[in-house]
Design a protein around this motif. Structure first.
Motif, PDB file in Angstrom:
ATOM      1  N   THR A  89       0.985  -1.240   0.060  1.00  0.00           N
ATOM      2  CA  THR A  89      -0.013   0.018   0.138  1.00  0.00           C
ATOM      3  C   THR A  89       0.949   1.345  -0.046  1.00  0.00           C
ATOM      4  O   THR A  89       1.720   1.398   0.760  1.00  0.00           O
ATOM      5  CB  THR A  89      -0.903   0.047   1.197  1.00  0.00           C
ATOM      6  OG1 THR A  89      -1.710  -1.228   1.225  1.00  0.00           O
ATOM      7  CG2 THR A  89      -1.851   1.196   1.439  1.00  0.00           C
ATOM      8  N   HIS A  90       0.503   2.419  -0.815  1.00  0.00           N
ATOM      9  CA  HIS A  90       1.420   3.352  -1.002  1.00  0.00           C
ATOM     10  C   HIS A  90       0.442   4.583  -0.802  1.00  0.00           C
ATOM     11  O   HIS A  90      -0.850   4.352  -0.945  1.00  0.00           O
ATOM     12  CB  HIS A  90       1.937   3.598  -2.485  1.00  0.00           C
ATOM     13  CG  HIS A  90       2.968   2.551  -2.842  1.00  0.00           C
ATOM     14  ND1 HIS A  90       4.161   2.571  -2.328  1.00  0.00           N
ATOM     15  CD2 HIS A  90       2.819   1.572  -3.736  1.00  0.00           C
ATOM     16  CE1 HIS A  90       4.813   1.320  -2.634  1.00  0.00           C
ATOM     17  NE2 HIS A  90       3.922   0.665  -3.667  1.00  0.00           N
ATOM     18  N   PRO A  91       0.942   5.764  -0.273  1.00  0.00           N
ATOM     19  CA  PRO A  91       0.065   6.878   0.039  1.00  0.00           C
ATOM     20  C   PRO A  91      -0.624   7.111  -1.084  1.00  0.00           C
ATOM     21  O   PRO A  91      -1.960   7.692  -0.640  1.00  0.00           O
ATOM     22  CB  PRO A  91       1.024   7.929   0.416  1.00  0.00           C
ATOM     23  CG  PRO A  91       2.471   6.993   0.810  1.00  0.00           C
ATOM     24  CD  PRO A  91       2.441   5.769   0.027  1.00  0.00           C
ATOM     25  N   VAL A 125       1.319  -5.209   5.366  1.00  0.00           N
ATOM     26  CA  VAL A 125       0.770  -4.121   6.493  1.00  0.00           C
ATOM     27  C   VAL A 125       1.030  -2.895   6.136  1.00  0.00           C
ATOM     28  O   VAL A 125       2.504  -2.707   5.952  1.00  0.00           O
ATOM     29  CB  VAL A 125       1.167  -4.611   8.019  1.00  0.00           C
ATOM     30  CG1 VAL A 125       0.744  -3.322   8.634  1.00  0.00           C
ATOM     31  CG2 VAL A 125       0.592  -5.889   8.337  1.00  0.00           C
ATOM     32  N   PRO A 126       0.427  -1.769   5.916  1.00  0.00           N
ATOM     33  CA  PRO A 126       0.614  -0.528   5.167  1.00  0.00           C
ATOM     34  C   PRO A 126       1.690   0.102   6.274  1.00  0.00           C
ATOM     35  O   PRO A 126       1.654  -0.236   7.616  1.00  0.00           O
ATOM     36  CB  PRO A 126      -0.605   0.062   5.154  1.00  0.00           C
ATOM     37  CG  PRO A 126      -1.474  -0.432   5.973  1.00  0.00           C
ATOM     38  CD  PRO A 126      -1.049  -2.025   5.952  1.00  0.00           C
ATOM     39  N   ARG A 131      -0.958   4.583   6.198  1.00  0.00           N
ATOM     40  CA  ARG A 131      -1.948   4.742   6.975  1.00  0.00           C
ATOM     41  C   ARG A 131      -2.481   6.084   7.402  1.00  0.00           C
ATOM     42  O   ARG A 131      -3.831   6.179   7.438  1.00  0.00           O
ATOM     43  CB  ARG A 131      -1.443   3.942   8.242  1.00  0.00           C
ATOM     44  CG  ARG A 131      -1.648   2.383   8.396  1.00  0.00           C
ATOM     45  CD  ARG A 131      -1.276   1.827   9.697  1.00  0.00           C
ATOM     46  NE  ARG A 131       0.141   1.458   9.974  1.00  0.00           N
ATOM     47  CZ  ARG A 131       0.619   0.957  10.859  1.00  0.00           C
ATOM     48  NH1 ARG A 131      -0.020   0.664  12.061  1.00  0.00           N
ATOM     49  NH2 ARG A 131       1.812   0.673  10.812  1.00  0.00           N
ATOM     50  N   SER A 132      -1.634   6.909   7.627  1.00  0.00           N
ATOM     51  CA  SER A 132      -1.825   8.399   7.815  1.00  0.00           C
ATOM     52  C   SER A 132      -2.725   8.788   6.409  1.00  0.00           C
ATOM     53  O   SER A 132      -3.766   9.785   6.579  1.00  0.00           O
ATOM     54  CB  SER A 132      -0.778   9.135   7.907  1.00  0.00           C
ATOM     55  OG  SER A 132      -1.082  10.376   8.067  1.00  0.00           O
ATOM     56  N   ALA A 133      -2.431   8.500   5.053  1.00  0.00           N
ATOM     57  CA  ALA A 133      -3.053   9.022   3.966  1.00  0.00           C
ATOM     58  C   ALA A 133      -4.556   8.324   4.034  1.00  0.00           C
ATOM     59  O   ALA A 133      -5.318   9.234   3.643  1.00  0.00           O
ATOM     60  CB  ALA A 133      -2.221   8.641   2.559  1.00  0.00           C
ATOM     61  N   LEU A 134      -4.539   7.092   4.425  1.00  0.00           N
ATOM     62  CA  LEU A 134      -5.639   6.523   4.303  1.00  0.00           C
ATOM     63  C   LEU A 134      -6.644   7.043   5.360  1.00  0.00           C
ATOM     64  O   LEU A 134      -7.865   7.533   5.017  1.00  0.00           O
ATOM     65  CB  LEU A 134      -5.679   5.005   4.569  1.00  0.00           C
ATOM     66  CG  LEU A 134      -5.191   4.272   3.293  1.00  0.00           C
ATOM     67  CD1 LEU A 134      -4.753   2.659   3.807  1.00  0.00           C
ATOM     68  CD2 LEU A 134      -6.166   4.269   2.094  1.00  0.00           C
ATOM     69  N   GLY A 168      -7.721   1.344  14.302  1.00  0.00           N
ATOM     70  CA  GLY A 168      -6.617   2.354  14.485  1.00  0.00           C
ATOM     71  C   GLY A 168      -7.052   3.569  13.325  1.00  0.00           C
ATOM     72  O   GLY A 168      -6.889   4.798  13.542  1.00  0.00           O
ATOM     73  N   LEU A 169      -7.271   3.022  12.102  1.00  0.00           N
ATOM     74  CA  LEU A 169      -7.535   3.949  11.022  1.00  0.00           C
ATOM     75  C   LEU A 169      -8.894   4.846  11.433  1.00  0.00           C
ATOM     76  O   LEU A 169      -8.867   5.875  11.150  1.00  0.00           O
ATOM     77  CB  LEU A 169      -7.639   3.475   9.621  1.00  0.00           C
ATOM     78  CG  LEU A 169      -6.396   2.929   8.915  1.00  0.00           C
ATOM     79  CD1 LEU A 169      -6.624   1.987   7.851  1.00  0.00           C
ATOM     80  CD2 LEU A 169      -5.412   4.069   8.685  1.00  0.00           C
TER      81      LEU A 169
END
Length: 224
Positions: A89-91, A125-126, A131-134, A168-169
């Motif tokens: 997974t990429h931002p 796992v990202p 994770r911040s971008a999602l 968490g997201l």
């Protein structure tokens, strides 16, 4: 003997007709490992299907592919947006998923969107940036998404990690729409259906086909 110009014109017309009818489908045996991106409509005629190894994967005519790579496949049908996370997974994938959600909103009669994401067993796992971008993306579509489901087939430690990441997201993004994790696609679709997703049977069929096509690499071969 027929005029050569007339014959060529007939050939050109036939070729143009075939291209118009079939331009959206191209299956390549090497497509599984491709990393190219395809955008735009996957299908522009009813009951088109992708085929590989003799199998047909039918999708609805309104299916739109936003991004399709070896890492992720993102698309939408009417009021349903989906993503299949297959590897890294990429931002920037967050922007693709947001585009699918916005596209689904524009196509939705109710202007509401139901979101379903599938995490394959091979997905990594990202990292923190992804994770911040999602999380930021999920926050930005609050008020657009009605309900969100994440599918992760599996059990044990890895499944618990995926569930904790989703939780968490949800906390990081602070979005208000319900966001749940399920162990099967059928369970996720059933839950979304109880919260307003129309046509549960068609949604399950199309999502299954989208997932299978993504994993088989067919979506990376689509030509619009």
């Amino acid at each position: 003997m027929p005029d050569a110009r007339v014959t060529q014109r007939a050939i050109d017309l036939l070729d143009a007709t075939l291209r118009r009818d079939l331009r959206q489908i191209r299956v390549e045996s090497s497509g599984v490992n491709r990393s190219s991106t395809s955008c735009g409509p996957l299908i522009d005629a009813p009951q088109r299907s992708l085929t590989q190894a003799g199998e047909q994967l039918e999708l609805r005519a309104s299916c739109q592919v936003v991004e399709a790579t070896a890492d992720v496949a993102v698309g939408y049908w009417s009021s349903l947006a989906t993503a299949v996370w297959m590897k890294t997974t990429h931002p920037h994938h967050a922007a693709s998923l947001r585009a699918a959600i916005v596209g689904a909103q524009a196509s939705s009669p109710s202007r509401k969107v139901w979101l379903l994401q599938i995490v394959t067993p091979e997905a990594i796992v990202p990292d923190t940036r992804s994770r911040s971008a999602l999380a930021g993306m999920l926050c930005s579509v609050d008020g657009i998404v009605s309900h969100s489901a994440v599918i992760h087939v599996g059990s044990g430690f890895r499944a618990s990690i995926v569930r904790s990441i989703v939780t968490g997201l949800n906390a990081l993004g602070r979005q208000q729409f319900p966001h749940c994790v399920f162990a099967s696609l059928e369970e996720g679709v059933a839950w979304l259906a109880t919260h307003g997703l129309p046509d549960r049977e068609a949604a399950h069929r199309d999502l299954s086909a989208f997932h299978d096509a993504a994993v088989a690499g067919q979506l990376t071969s689509v030509r619009t």
